[in-house]
Design an enzyme around this catalytic site. Structure first.
Site: not given
Ligand code: NAD
Length: 449
Positions: A359, A301, A349, A297, A355
């Site tokens: 991070k 907001n 971003n 958001k 977020y």
């Molecule tokens: P995703 O949403 O597919 O998977 C995240 C997992 O974390 C899910 O299985 C979710 O159930 C679990 N989770 C969330 N809250 C939780 C909690 N309170 N306790 C236990 N488990 C919990 O996300 P992703 O794309 O696989 O991302 C994984 C990591 O990489 C995250 O930290 C994300 O911020 C980071 N990341 C992802 C991207 C991207 O482009 N996908 C980019 C930068 C960073």
């Protein structure tokens, strides 16, 4: 989520059309397959005038790996890699020879080739001319990476003074950067400090006999991390929320790991985790804080629940869990902690203040934890993915997603396995000289990073 555009520009008449129209043509990246050579052709080792001994030592270790290693840019080759050893530069003029030697071979690189610079840390040079030369490598490398094509990447190793080019961590990092495992790592420099780390007994199973915790393992990047650490020999403790129980069980079955359903933000989560580790494994060698959420958001907001939940999962939970594991004394002799950051936490971003705060917070956390982990014989690092093809990014509106994918030097999104390989490298015994660092897996995101 597959990238249809990338498929089209790499096959049949649509490839020809894209070429004629001058459209961006992202290459298929060279990714790890068991049995493949480390690099797709001969390795050229170049050096500045005073770095000959370092270059010879590196060439000798690469020869020991049965690679075709050359010290001169002669002959009609498709070079698989160029290693540019710049550890002897004492002033900016010293960069010219090796830079121009490198220029001469850039049109003869193989698909998925690697250019790796090896230099010394500018911050440690007291002489301004030496500092200028060392820092100059940074600009050279980052610009070169933006010029490379055909899935080739450019990265650098920055060695602290006193860290030999043949120290275990320098060689481990060089191998990672040369290999197909670093397919989506581009345009960055990784600092290696000290003599920690050692080569694994079995290079194909560097984590053999080790126990690894992966949070958020039910899907996406977490599931890929689990598969990669299992491939590398680790026994796994996989955690995710109860709502993701089915996915978690499937990944645990596939990787022969143990599943633990746990909401990491619940007040007793760290203690429950410690008790589980004690009763089922005794200790942990590797901890990967991967669980993460977005609740985007504009700040104008923003609601308290969106702000607080993102901070709670992404940074407060890793802080509490690492602290609890350290306090309980359940970490092994040379623990490796790896936390998921994001390029949003580096560049910022729009729509992601919560977020990005979480991070960037992870990056601050690993820097401050590095001395603490060092006194426990271990390391802690962050991996910062850019745009990775997962369910998280599949939720981005289609047009924005198409644009976001192309905004890096490799003109495509990375795959979960690319992030997992970077984490497996930082978790390996050889990475003992790398701590408090941020390793970006973003294809050299154009935005900020
Ligand atoms: P995703 O949403 O597919 O998977 C995240 C997992 O974390 C899910 O299985 C979710 O159930 C679990 N989770 C969330 N809250 C939780 C909690 N309170 N306790 C236990 N488990 C919990 O996300 P992703 O794309 O696989 O991302 C994984 C990591 O990489 C995250 O930290 C994300 O911020 C980071 N990341 C992802 C991207 C991207 O482009 N996908 C980019 C930068 C960073």
């Amino acid at each position: 989520m597959s990238d249809t555009y990338l498929e089209l520009v790499n096959s049949g008449f649509t490839a020809e059309l894209a070429k004629r129209l001058g459209l961006p043509r992202p290459a298929r990246l060279r990714r790890f397959r068991a049995g493949d050579q480390l690099v797709p052709g001969p390795v050229l080792v170049l050096a500045d005038g005073a770095a000959g001994a370092d270059a010879d030592a590196l060439a000798a270790t690469l020869l020991d790996r049965d690679l075709d290693v050359r010290r001169r840019p002669d002959g009609d080759h498709r070079w698989g890699a160029v290693v540019v050893v710049l550890t002897g530069v004492t002033g900016p003029a010293d960069l010219s020879g090796p830079a121009l030697d490198l220029a001469g071979v850039l049109k003869k690189l193989a698909h998925g080739a690697r250019v790796v610079t090896v230099s010394r840390a500018a911050a440690e040079a007291t002489d301004p001319a030496a500092a200028a030369a060392r820092q100059g490598v940074d600009g050279l490398l980052r610009s070169l990476a933006k010029e490379l094509r055909g899935g080739a990447t450019g990265n650098g190793l920055v060695l602290a003074d006193g860290t030999a080019v043949t120290s275990p961590s320098a060689l481990g990092a060089l191998e990672f950067l040369l290999s197909a495992k670093s397919a989506f790592v581009d345009g960055q420099l990784l600092t290696v400090q000290g003599t920690g780390g050692h080569p694994p007994a079995d290079p194909d199973r560097p984590l053999d006999g080790q126990v690894a915790l992966v949070t958020g393992a039910a899907r996406g990047i977490g599931a890929a991390i689990a598969r990669t650490l299992a491939r590398d020999g680790a026994r796994l403790l996989l955690v995710d929320v109860p709502a993701a129980g089915d996915g978690l069980a499937a990944v645990a079955n596939e990787t022969r790991g143990t599943a633990l359903q746990l909401d990491l933000t619940s007040p007793d989560a760290p203690q429950r985790l410690v008790e589980h580790v004690r009763s089922r494994f005794g200790h942990l060698d590797v901890v990967v804080h991967n669980a993460g959420i977005t609740r985007d958001k504009l700040l104008a907001n923003m609601t308290p629940d969106r702000w607080d939940s993102v901070l709670a999962v992404n940074v407060i939970a890793p802080l509490r869990v690492t602290e609890a594991l350290l306090d309980a004394g359940v970490l092994g002799e040379a623990p490796r902690v790896v936390c998921l950051a994001s390029t949003s936490g580096i560049a910022g971003n729009r729509g992601q203040t919560n977020y990005a705060a979480s991070k960037a917070g992870v990056i601050g956390m690993v820097r401050a934890q590095a001395p603490v982990l060092a006194s426990a014989g271990g390391t802690v690092n962050a991996v910062a993915p850019g745009f990775i093809e997962t369910e998280m990014t599949a939720r981005i509106p289609a047009l924005t997603r198409q644009v976001a994918r192309r905004l890096n030097s490799l003109q495509q999104g990375g795959l979960p396995t690319d992030v997992a390989e970077a984490i497996a490298f930082l978790a390996s015994p050889q990475a003992g000289g790398i701590s408090g660092q941020v390793l970006r897996v973003c294809g050299q995101n154009m935005v900020g990073a």
